[in-house]
Enzyme design. Structure first.
Site, PDB file in Angstrom:
ATOM      1  N   CYS A  49       3.164   8.476   1.787  1.00 47.99           N
ATOM      2  CA  CYS A  49       3.709   7.506   2.740  1.00 47.99           C
ATOM      3  C   CYS A  49       3.905   6.203   1.971  1.00 47.99           C
ATOM      4  O   CYS A  49       2.926   5.573   1.561  1.00 47.99           O
ATOM      5  CB  CYS A  49       2.711   7.330   3.887  1.00 47.99           C
ATOM      6  SG  CYS A  49       3.215   6.081   5.072  1.00 47.99           S
ATOM      7  N   CYS A  92       6.202  -7.328   6.963  1.00 50.41           N
ATOM      8  CA  CYS A  92       7.320  -6.906   7.796  1.00 50.41           C
ATOM      9  C   CYS A  92       7.675  -8.041   8.737  1.00 50.41           C
ATOM     10  O   CYS A  92       6.795  -8.780   9.190  1.00 50.41           O
ATOM     11  CB  CYS A  92       6.932  -5.670   8.609  1.00 50.41           C
ATOM     12  SG  CYS A  92       8.326  -4.935   9.495  1.00 50.41           S
ATOM     13  N   CYS A 123       6.374  -5.813  15.658  1.00 47.04           N
ATOM     14  CA  CYS A 123       6.013  -4.853  16.707  1.00 47.04           C
ATOM     15  C   CYS A 123       4.587  -5.140  17.164  1.00 47.04           C
ATOM     16  O   CYS A 123       3.689  -5.369  16.353  1.00 47.04           O
ATOM     17  CB  CYS A 123       6.143  -3.422  16.187  1.00 47.04           C
ATOM     18  SG  CYS A 123       7.845  -3.026  15.748  1.00 47.04           S
ATOM     19  N   SER A 167      11.783   6.185   8.274  1.00 46.10           N
ATOM     20  CA  SER A 167      11.430   5.804   9.637  1.00 46.10           C
ATOM     21  C   SER A 167      11.871   4.375   9.894  1.00 46.10           C
ATOM     22  O   SER A 167      11.596   3.479   9.103  1.00 46.10           O
ATOM     23  CB  SER A 167       9.916   5.933   9.837  1.00 46.10           C
ATOM     24  OG  SER A 167       9.556   5.497  11.130  1.00 46.10           O
ATOM     25  N   CYS A 211       1.351  -3.158  15.702  1.00 42.39           N
ATOM     26  CA  CYS A 211       1.304  -2.810  14.273  1.00 42.39           C
ATOM     27  C   CYS A 211       0.635  -3.916  13.477  1.00 42.39           C
ATOM     28  O   CYS A 211       0.997  -5.090  13.606  1.00 42.39           O
ATOM     29  CB  CYS A 211       2.718  -2.578  13.749  1.00 42.39           C
ATOM     30  SG  CYS A 211       2.759  -2.162  11.986  1.00 42.39           S
ATOM     31  N   CYS A 255      -1.434   5.294  10.319  1.00 39.52           N
ATOM     32  CA  CYS A 255      -0.212   4.617  10.773  1.00 39.52           C
ATOM     33  C   CYS A 255      -0.539   3.246  11.339  1.00 39.52           C
ATOM     34  O   CYS A 255      -1.404   3.121  12.198  1.00 39.52           O
ATOM     35  CB  CYS A 255       0.472   5.396  11.880  1.00 39.52           C
ATOM     36  SG  CYS A 255       0.828   7.083  11.484  1.00 39.52           S
ATOM     37  N   ASN A 315      -3.758   3.611  16.311  1.00 40.56           N
ATOM     38  CA  ASN A 315      -4.849   3.294  15.388  1.00 40.56           C
ATOM     39  C   ASN A 315      -5.186   1.821  15.521  1.00 40.56           C
ATOM     40  O   ASN A 315      -4.349   0.968  15.222  1.00 40.56           O
ATOM     41  CB  ASN A 315      -4.434   3.612  13.949  1.00 40.56           C
ATOM     42  CG  ASN A 315      -4.210   5.096  13.770  1.00 40.56           C
ATOM     43  OD1 ASN A 315      -5.084   5.910  14.036  1.00 40.56           O
ATOM     44  ND2 ASN A 315      -3.002   5.468  13.361  1.00 40.56           N
ATOM     45  N   GLY A 331       6.563  -2.241   6.071  1.00 38.50           N
ATOM     46  CA  GLY A 331       7.937  -2.735   6.038  1.00 38.50           C
ATOM     47  C   GLY A 331       8.922  -1.934   6.848  1.00 38.50           C
ATOM     48  O   GLY A 331       8.618  -0.835   7.313  1.00 38.50           O
ATOM     49  N   GLU A 332      10.089  -2.507   7.036  1.00 42.00           N
ATOM     50  CA  GLU A 332      11.191  -1.847   7.741  1.00 42.00           C
ATOM     51  C   GLU A 332      12.213  -1.445   6.668  1.00 42.00           C
ATOM     52  O   GLU A 332      12.922  -2.300   6.137  1.00 42.00           O
ATOM     53  CB  GLU A 332      11.786  -2.814   8.768  1.00 42.00           C
ATOM     54  CG  GLU A 332      13.117  -2.388   9.357  1.00 42.00           C
ATOM     55  CD  GLU A 332      13.151  -0.957   9.883  1.00 42.00           C
ATOM     56  OE1 GLU A 332      12.285  -0.577  10.686  1.00 42.00           O
ATOM     57  OE2 GLU A 332      14.055  -0.195   9.462  1.00 42.00           O
ATOM     58  N   GLU A 387       0.804  -1.207   0.000  1.00 40.58           N
ATOM     59  CA  GLU A 387       0.000   0.000   0.000  1.00 40.58           C
ATOM     60  C   GLU A 387       0.843   1.265   0.000  1.00 40.58           C
ATOM     61  O   GLU A 387       1.964   1.288   0.505  1.00 40.58           O
ATOM     62  CB  GLU A 387      -0.918  -0.002   1.226  1.00 40.58           C
ATOM     63  CG  GLU A 387      -1.867  -1.190   1.192  1.00 40.58           C
ATOM     64  CD  GLU A 387      -2.921  -1.182   2.293  1.00 40.58           C
ATOM     65  OE1 GLU A 387      -4.053  -1.542   1.984  1.00 40.58           O
ATOM     66  OE2 GLU A 387      -2.616  -0.816   3.433  1.00 40.58           O
ATOM     67  N   SER A 447      11.211   4.848  15.623  1.00 41.57           N
ATOM     68  CA  SER A 447      10.054   4.394  16.387  1.00 41.57           C
ATOM     69  C   SER A 447      10.505   3.997  17.783  1.00 41.57           C
ATOM     70  O   SER A 447      10.932   2.870  18.009  1.00 41.57           O
ATOM     71  CB  SER A 447       9.411   3.202  15.669  1.00 41.57           C
ATOM     72  OG  SER A 447       8.894   3.624  14.433  1.00 41.57           O
ATOM     73  N   LEU A 448      10.392   4.920  18.728  1.00 42.09           N
ATOM     74  CA  LEU A 448      10.892   4.671  20.082  1.00 42.09           C
ATOM     75  C   LEU A 448       9.827   3.947  20.930  1.00 42.09           C
ATOM     76  O   LEU A 448      10.045   2.855  21.421  1.00 42.09           O
ATOM     77  CB  LEU A 448      11.323   5.990  20.721  1.00 42.09           C
ATOM     78  CG  LEU A 448      12.099   5.892  22.026  1.00 42.09           C
ATOM     79  CD1 LEU A 448      13.365   5.073  21.868  1.00 42.09           C
ATOM     80  CD2 LEU A 448      12.443   7.292  22.549  1.00 42.09           C
ATOM     81  N   HIS A 449       8.700   4.596  21.126  1.00 40.76           N
ATOM     82  CA  HIS A 449       7.508   3.985  21.731  1.00 40.76           C
ATOM     83  C   HIS A 449       7.589   3.619  23.211  1.00 40.76           C
ATOM     84  O   HIS A 449       6.579   3.231  23.803  1.00 40.76           O
ATOM     85  CB  HIS A 449       7.037   2.755  20.950  1.00 40.76           C
ATOM     86  CG  HIS A 449       6.768   3.020  19.504  1.00 40.76           C
ATOM     87  ND1 HIS A 449       6.094   4.137  19.070  1.00 40.76           N
ATOM     88  CD2 HIS A 449       7.089   2.331  18.376  1.00 40.76           C
ATOM     89  CE1 HIS A 449       6.004   4.112  17.751  1.00 40.76           C
ATOM     90  NE2 HIS A 449       6.604   3.040  17.306  1.00 40.76           N
TER      91      HIS A 449
HETATM   92  N1  SAH Z   1       9.108  -0.052  10.188  1.00 34.96           N
HETATM   93  C1  SAH Z   1       9.326   1.370  10.243  1.00 34.96           C
HETATM   94  C2  SAH Z   1       8.390   2.075   9.325  1.00 34.96           C
HETATM   95  C3  SAH Z   1       6.930   2.060   9.755  1.00 34.96           C
HETATM   96  S1  SAH Z   1       6.558   3.680  10.105  1.00 34.96           S
HETATM   97  C4  SAH Z   1       9.231   1.850  11.672  1.00 34.96           C
HETATM   98  O1  SAH Z   1       8.926   1.043  12.522  1.00 34.96           O
HETATM   99  O2  SAH Z   1       9.531   3.000  11.939  1.00 34.96           O
HETATM  100  C5  SAH Z   1       5.033   3.648  10.799  1.00 34.96           C
HETATM  101  C6  SAH Z   1       4.969   4.294  12.159  1.00 34.96           C
HETATM  102  O3  SAH Z   1       3.678   4.022  12.684  1.00 34.96           O
HETATM  103  C7  SAH Z   1       5.973   3.698  13.132  1.00 34.96           C
HETATM  104  O4  SAH Z   1       6.408   4.631  14.064  1.00 34.96           O
HETATM  105  C8  SAH Z   1       5.128   2.643  13.776  1.00 34.96           C
HETATM  106  O5  SAH Z   1       5.658   2.232  15.009  1.00 34.96           O
HETATM  107  C9  SAH Z   1       3.818   3.359  13.914  1.00 34.96           C
HETATM  108  N2  SAH Z   1       2.690   2.448  14.101  1.00 34.96           N
HETATM  109  C10 SAH Z   1       2.637   1.131  13.828  1.00 34.96           C
HETATM  110  N3  SAH Z   1       1.436   0.629  14.139  1.00 34.96           N
HETATM  111  C11 SAH Z   1       0.703   1.649  14.601  1.00 34.96           C
HETATM  112  C12 SAH Z   1      -0.641   1.766  15.054  1.00 34.96           C
HETATM  113  N4  SAH Z   1      -1.460   0.729  15.060  1.00 34.96           N
HETATM  114  N5  SAH Z   1      -1.076   2.991  15.446  1.00 34.96           N
HETATM  115  C13 SAH Z   1      -0.252   4.049  15.382  1.00 34.96           C
HETATM  116  N6  SAH Z   1       1.013   4.005  14.965  1.00 34.96           N
HETATM  117  C14 SAH Z   1       1.483   2.817  14.590  1.00 34.96           C
END
Ligand code: SAH
Length: 369
Positions: A107, A114, A118, A199, A121, A341, A298, A167-168, A94, A221-223
């Site tokens: 985007c 992937c 995570c 990212s 995701c 996202c 999301n 994807g990463e 997509e 993506s720290l989180h």
């Molecule tokens: N794999 C890369 C690129 C994905 S970027 C990465 O991890 O950075 C997409 C961003 O959306 C990342 O920061 C990811 O952690 C975040 N993301 C993934 N699932 C999500 C969700 N369900 N709701 C909000 N953000 C999410």
């Protein structure tokens, strides 16, 4: 037949020059070709009027400009548009267009599925299928510009690109780096370094390698502010913990002479959104070239997580800002068409019933990193 042709979309400037010379033309033909392909969105060699007739005929035999094929396009009420693109007979990926008053962001995906798993995701749930080629990565931008009605000589619809789709990107380093070169090449899409953002979930060695290769903006993506929690949410943290990751980020900024790294932080209700988490984050990032982008979670079918409440998100942001760490909240776009996202899954309507190219779509096996 077409498989034998060279797809010019995936070639960087030096590669295209080498191709032009090898095809019996002069290296500067590559400049003309790039201008037709990227500045004007032309795929038909016959229409490239300033190229010699014989060279055009040769191109028609040996080359093509082939973007991924569109399976479906969906429009959100907020103007976001999502395209499902064909990867092969059974797989899709997509790409999402997010219009804003002063810019148009695309985007893009870098892989089908992937492998990083995570927890929050939805792309992770489908597992990893394959890397996208450079042509497929660049082709998303080329296609979106055309679909959105680009006009030669006018500002192109896509002004910003974020590698934040499926994807990463750093796990597909070999194809992603040339794609970024083409995005930023002034003969290519000519997008400035601050408007192309990669990212990553935190592949530390590749961040250091990237610093030597291209100078796009970096998002991470720290989180979570501590290893215990991040180990659960972003499993790659078990291999490359936070201290190592941050060191790579500061190295990237220094090496690239960049302004800052953007840290993405998904807001999960009751998981990582406590004021104490915000204070820990301040301790980690204060005094460093860092910005924080809070992403309201999301949801997707089957997830155990919930989005943090608005008040919790606002409080979290305020603690960061008061602590001297610039933080913003990402506005959710396109969630009515599963384009927000973490909602990208390359879903072909219903995987069990849809047929692409006459073949049944098979459910995808989940692969754990
Ligand atoms: N794999 C890369 C690129 C994905 S970027 C990465 O991890 O950075 C997409 C961003 O959306 C990342 O920061 C990811 O952690 C975040 N993301 C993934 N699932 C999500 C969700 N369900 N709701 C909000 N953000 C999410």
């Amino acid at each position: 037949m077409s498989n034998e042709r060279v797809n010019l979309l995936g070639l960087t400037r030096p590669e295209l020059e080498a191709f032009a010379v090898e095809a019996g033309g002069k290296a500067f033909r590559a400049r003309q070709l790039m201008s037709w392909i990227y500045k004007r969105g032309v795929a038909d060699f016959a229409a490239m009027s300033d190229l010699a007739k014989e060279f055009r005929a040769l191109l028609e035999q040996r080359a093509e400009v082939r973007a991924p094929q569109i399976v479906t396009a969906r429009d959100s009420a907020d103007g976001t548009r999502k395209w499902l693109l064909r990867a092969d007979a059974t797989q899709a990926f997509e790409t999402v267009y997010i219009p804003e008053p002063a810019r148009g962001t695309l985007c893009i995906s870098s892989q089908v599925g992937c492998a990083l798993d995570c927890a929050f995701c939805s792309t992770a749930q489908q597992g990893f299928n394959r890397n996208l080629s450079t042509a497929e990565i660049v082709g998303q931008v080329w296609l979106a510009n055309r679909e959105l009605g680009m006009e030669p000589g006018e500002r192109r619809p896509i002004t910003n690109v974020v590698l934040m789709g499926m994807g990463e990107p750093l796990a597909n380093f070999r194809n992603v780096v040339p794609a970024i070169r083409i995005l930023m090449d002034d003969l290519g899409f000519d997008i400035s370094r601050r408007r192309v953002t990669l990212s990553t979930s935190g592949l530390v060695p590749q961040i250091c390698k990237l610093a030597e290769e291209v100078n796009c903006a970096l998002a991470v993506s720290l989180h979570a502010p501590d290893d215990e929690l991040r180990d659960q949410l972003v499993p790659i943290n078990r291999k490359h913990p936070i201290a190592e990751l941050l060191a790579a980020c500061w190295h990237y900024v220094e090496r690239q002479n960049a302004r800052s790294v953007t840290f993405e932080y998904v807001m999960l209700d009751g998981v990582n959104d406590h004021p104490e988490h915000a204070r820990e984050l301040v301790q980690l990032l204060r005094g460093h070239p860092a910005k924080v982008n809070l992403i309201p979670f999301n949801p997707f079918p089957g997830t155990q997580y919930r989005r943090s409440g608005e008040a919790a998100i606002g409080r979290f942001r305020d603690i960061l800002n008061a602590g001297g760490v610039i933080a913003t909240v990402r506005r959710t776009r396109g969630d009515d068409i599963d384009a927000a996202c973490g909602q990208l899954v390359g879903r072909v309507a219903d995987r069990t019933t849809t047929r692409l190219g006459g073949r049944k779509i098979l459910p995808v096996r989940v692969v754990h990193a």
